[in-house]
Write a protein that holds these residues in place. Structure first.
Motif, PDB file in Angstrom:
ATOM      1  N   THR A  48     -90.065  79.827 -21.351  1.00 17.43           N
ATOM      2  CA  THR A  48     -89.508  78.625 -20.773  1.00 17.43           C
ATOM      3  C   THR A  48     -90.641  77.769 -19.749  1.00 17.43           C
ATOM      4  O   THR A  48     -90.471  76.438 -19.837  1.00 17.43           O
ATOM      5  N   ASN A  52     -89.924  74.016 -20.751  1.00 18.57           N
ATOM      6  CA  ASN A  52     -89.852  72.974 -19.625  1.00 18.57           C
ATOM      7  C   ASN A  52     -90.944  72.102 -19.208  1.00 18.57           C
ATOM      8  O   ASN A  52     -91.913  72.781 -18.838  1.00 18.57           O
ATOM      9  N   THR A 145     -83.180  83.855 -20.138  1.00 18.25           N
ATOM     10  CA  THR A 145     -81.917  83.157 -20.234  1.00 18.25           C
ATOM     11  C   THR A 145     -82.012  81.820 -19.739  1.00 18.25           C
ATOM     12  O   THR A 145     -81.354  80.892 -19.923  1.00 18.25           O
ATOM     13  N   ILE A 146     -83.321  81.490 -19.109  1.00 17.99           N
ATOM     14  CA  ILE A 146     -83.572  80.008 -18.501  1.00 17.99           C
ATOM     15  C   ILE A 146     -84.207  79.380 -19.978  1.00 17.99           C
ATOM     16  O   ILE A 146     -85.386  78.762 -19.799  1.00 17.99           O
ATOM     17  N   SER A 147     -83.682  79.298 -20.880  1.00 16.92           N
ATOM     18  CA  SER A 147     -84.209  78.516 -22.140  1.00 16.92           C
ATOM     19  C   SER A 147     -83.135  77.614 -22.758  1.00 16.92           C
ATOM     20  O   SER A 147     -83.488  76.662 -23.367  1.00 16.92           O
ATOM     21  N   ILE A 148     -81.970  77.891 -23.023  1.00 19.31           N
ATOM     22  CA  ILE A 148     -81.075  77.334 -23.730  1.00 19.31           C
ATOM     23  C   ILE A 148     -80.186  76.242 -22.731  1.00 19.31           C
ATOM     24  O   ILE A 148     -79.290  76.751 -21.948  1.00 19.31           O
ATOM     25  N   PRO A 149     -80.480  75.013 -22.726  1.00 23.59           N
ATOM     26  CA  PRO A 149     -79.757  74.087 -21.734  1.00 23.59           C
ATOM     27  C   PRO A 149     -77.999  74.350 -21.755  1.00 23.59           C
ATOM     28  O   PRO A 149     -77.456  74.371 -23.109  1.00 23.59           O
ATOM     29  N   LYS A 150     -77.384  73.956 -20.731  1.00 21.18           N
ATOM     30  CA  LYS A 150     -75.792  74.001 -21.027  1.00 21.18           C
ATOM     31  C   LYS A 150     -75.714  72.674 -21.739  1.00 21.18           C
ATOM     32  O   LYS A 150     -76.445  71.595 -21.770  1.00 21.18           O
ATOM     33  N   HIS A 166     -81.377  66.530 -21.780  1.00 22.39           N
ATOM     34  CA  HIS A 166     -81.425  67.539 -21.083  1.00 22.39           C
ATOM     35  C   HIS A 166     -82.852  67.641 -20.381  1.00 22.39           C
ATOM     36  O   HIS A 166     -84.119  67.313 -21.052  1.00 22.39           O
ATOM     37  N   ALA A 168     -84.796  70.165 -19.493  1.00 21.27           N
ATOM     38  CA  ALA A 168     -85.609  71.056 -20.293  1.00 21.27           C
ATOM     39  C   ALA A 168     -85.806  70.789 -21.639  1.00 21.27           C
ATOM     40  O   ALA A 168     -86.658  71.415 -22.168  1.00 21.27           O
ATOM     41  N   PHE A 348     -78.715  75.993 -17.322  1.00 21.65           N
ATOM     42  CA  PHE A 348     -79.014  76.685 -18.746  1.00 21.65           C
ATOM     43  C   PHE A 348     -77.657  77.676 -18.579  1.00 21.65           C
ATOM     44  O   PHE A 348     -76.877  78.062 -17.875  1.00 21.65           O
ATOM     45  N   LYS A 349     -77.704  78.445 -19.909  1.00 22.88           N
ATOM     46  CA  LYS A 349     -76.568  79.284 -20.186  1.00 22.88           C
ATOM     47  C   LYS A 349     -76.929  80.561 -19.957  1.00 22.88           C
ATOM     48  O   LYS A 349     -77.512  81.435 -20.755  1.00 22.88           O
TER      49      LYS A 349
END
Length: 533
Positions: A48, A52, A145-150, A166, A168, A348-349
């Motif tokens: 991340t 980011n 988990t803080i890697s794939i943007p919603k 996004h 990110a 994020f997802k």
């Protein structure tokens, strides 16, 4: 070190962010184990902190605590470090512990399948699109988990003629000067980037979807004397880190409602946050900014100058729900707002652990297993029943809401080494698989505890999945996380190729050493007495 990228490793590690570095540094440092390979989807390591790069991105955990215990950094520039400094620290750790030769960047794991003896892993080189395969005895996911943007959930995005990205995946080539920019969202990322872009863009519209608790954050720089002491005074750096950890762990009580005293303590902290918002934000935004849900139900924002920037004349904070995109901007129920660019700071997802990797165990895929249990879970946040020789770091219920994730990542790394790596490498057994009953008992105990905590306080947060199950947080202090994962409960696992040898746990080992010493002393005393007689 020779190139190992084309050799069959004994272990495959997925991801080279904080979790992957924590594990692999320990493998080399504690076991002198080198027969592993790390596959990282991105072109560089860092997870991340590589992805980011938006203006103002930084950490809301103290720098000395957001660092590895085995690689203390005396040279942090300020109390809360920003992304470039954190990424530099992660790269220096990778180089210091000789991890880089084990890493293949730009390779994504497509599928991992267990065949009763080993993991067969399908991978894709993202530069050439070449699909290839590797096999290994051990597989560990260190996928954050803080890697794939919603995904964007605003209708008609395709009709908008301006730029959309996004936070990110920041568009550094886009010139903000003279532009009208919309920021959708007001969580931690938005609170960091909005003060920066307000100073660059002509006009900023920020769309608040829900209120957030904002509290003070004093981000001072360390003096040259302090950094000298961290470098040269014995144990100064470690003592400072320990005190940070201890004081931060005490914040766990803010998430509890077990007693009237704890409720009163949270109410006092809540009132402090209300006062901070009202003292620092424009009066016209007070009603919008102060949440109606309990403090801690959503991740708190430690103010990086966000409330102060709302006083500037070129920003408007609005709670109007966005209906859709139109050609020139965003449409609400009340008006059309013309903008040149839209920044989606929408999170994020978090709930899609290991996504989009397909992991298939003895009987089913990991996603199907979690569906059957109505939510992602893992025994001691690390093992999943039916998936032998497979571990997860930074997976379900491993998030410390009040403390450093690097601490819990290291705890899980050590647990994996004690439970899986060391015994398998030593030949004590061939495979290790947690029993389903143990996994369910552990998961139910965690969920029972979480139901009484603040995350179930009625707010919409990323901790809860669609079934209302908290799949992210660990419900206790981090010292209890360490204690629960300190030594394996071997009766909770099934093994194959078992030699019935197990490393002796430290408590029993210490007891035997004491008893042996006492026996020797008594034996010597008895022998001398007999000689005298």
């Amino acid at each position: 070190m020779p190139d190992i990228s084309h050799q069959e490793p004994r272990a495959i590690i997925i991801g080279c962010g904080v979790a992957g570095i924590a594990l692999t540094a320990r493998l080399k440092k504690d076991l002198n184990f080198n027969n592993f390979i790390i596959y990282e989807r991105e072109p560089e390591i860092g997870g991340t902190w590589f992805l980011n790069t938006y203006p103002g991105v930084g950490c809301d955990v103290d720098s000395h605590l957001y660092s590895f215990s085995f690689n203390p950094n005396p040279n942090w520039s300020k109390r809360f470090a920003e992304q470039p400094e954190i990424l530099e620290y992660l790269n220096s750790t990778v180089d210091k512990f000789g991890i880089r030769p084990h890493v293949r960047c730009g390779v994504e794991v497509v599928e991992a399948r267990w065949d009763e003896t080993r993991w067969r892993v399908s991978l894709r080189d993202l530069e050439t699109n070449h699909l290839f395969h590797r096999e290994a005895e051990i597989l560990v996911s260190c996928v954050g988990t803080i890697s794939i943007p919603k995904d964007c959930d605003i209708p008609n995005r395709e009709v908008f003629q301006g730029a959309v990205w996004h936070s990110a995946r920041w568009e550094h080539g886009y010139e903000l000067a003279g532009k009208t920019v919309a920021v959708v969202g007001n969580g931690c990322s938005a609170a960091q980037l909005v003060p920066k872009i307000v100073n660059q863009a002509k006009t900023v519209y920020q769309f608040q979807r829900s209120a957030q608790w904002v509290t003070s954050r004093c981000n001072r720089e360390f003096t040259a004397l302090e950094k000298w002491c961290f470098r040269n005074v014995p144990l100064a750096n470690r003592l400072y880190r320990f005190l940070l950890w201890k004081n931060t762990d005490a914040l766990h009580t803010l998430y509890l409602s077990d007693t009237k005293k704890l409720v009163a303590e949270r109410e006092r902290t809540t009132q402090g946050a209300v006062d901070y918002i009202r003292q620092n934000a424009p009066a016209k935004y007070h009603d919008a900014l102060v949440p109606a849900f309990p403090l801690g139900c959503k991740r708190r924002i430690f103010d990086p100058g966000y409330l102060a920037c709302l006083h500037q004349g070129n920003i408007e904070l609005t709670t109007e729900p966005i209906v859709e995109f139109y050609e020139h901007g965003l449409r609400t129920a009340r008006r059309d707002i013309e903008v040149d660019a839209v920044v989606l700071s929408t999170g994020f997802k978090i709930q899609e652990f290991l996504s989009p990797i397909e992991v298939i165990g003895r009987h089913t895929s990991l996603n199907e297993h979690w569906k059957s249990t109505r939510g992602a879970q893992a025994y001691k946040a690390t093992f999943v029943s039916g998936f032998p020789n497979f571990g997860i770091i930074f997976g379900p219920n491993a998030f410390p809401a009040h403390n450093s994730v690097i601490y819990t990542n290291e705890v899980q790394a050590e647990y994996l080494i004690k439970t899986m790596f060391r015994p398998i490498i030593a030949g004590h057994f061939a495979t290790l698989d947690v029993k389903e009953a143990a996994e369910m008992y552990d998961a139910n105990a965690v969920q029972t505890r979480l139901k009484t905590m603040v995350w179930s306080g009625g707010c919409s947060n990323w901790n809860l999945d669609v079934n209302g199950r908290n799949t992210t947080n660990f419900p206790e202090q981090t010292w209890k996380f360490w204690l629960q994962l300190y030594w394996p409960r071997w009766k909770d696992f099934n093994t194959t190729g078992d030699t019935s040898r197990r490393p002796m746990d430290p408590w029993r080992k210490a007891t035997l050493m004491v008893l042996t010493a006492v026996g020797m002393v008594l034996g010597t005393a008895y022998g001398r007495r007999k000689q005298l007689i």
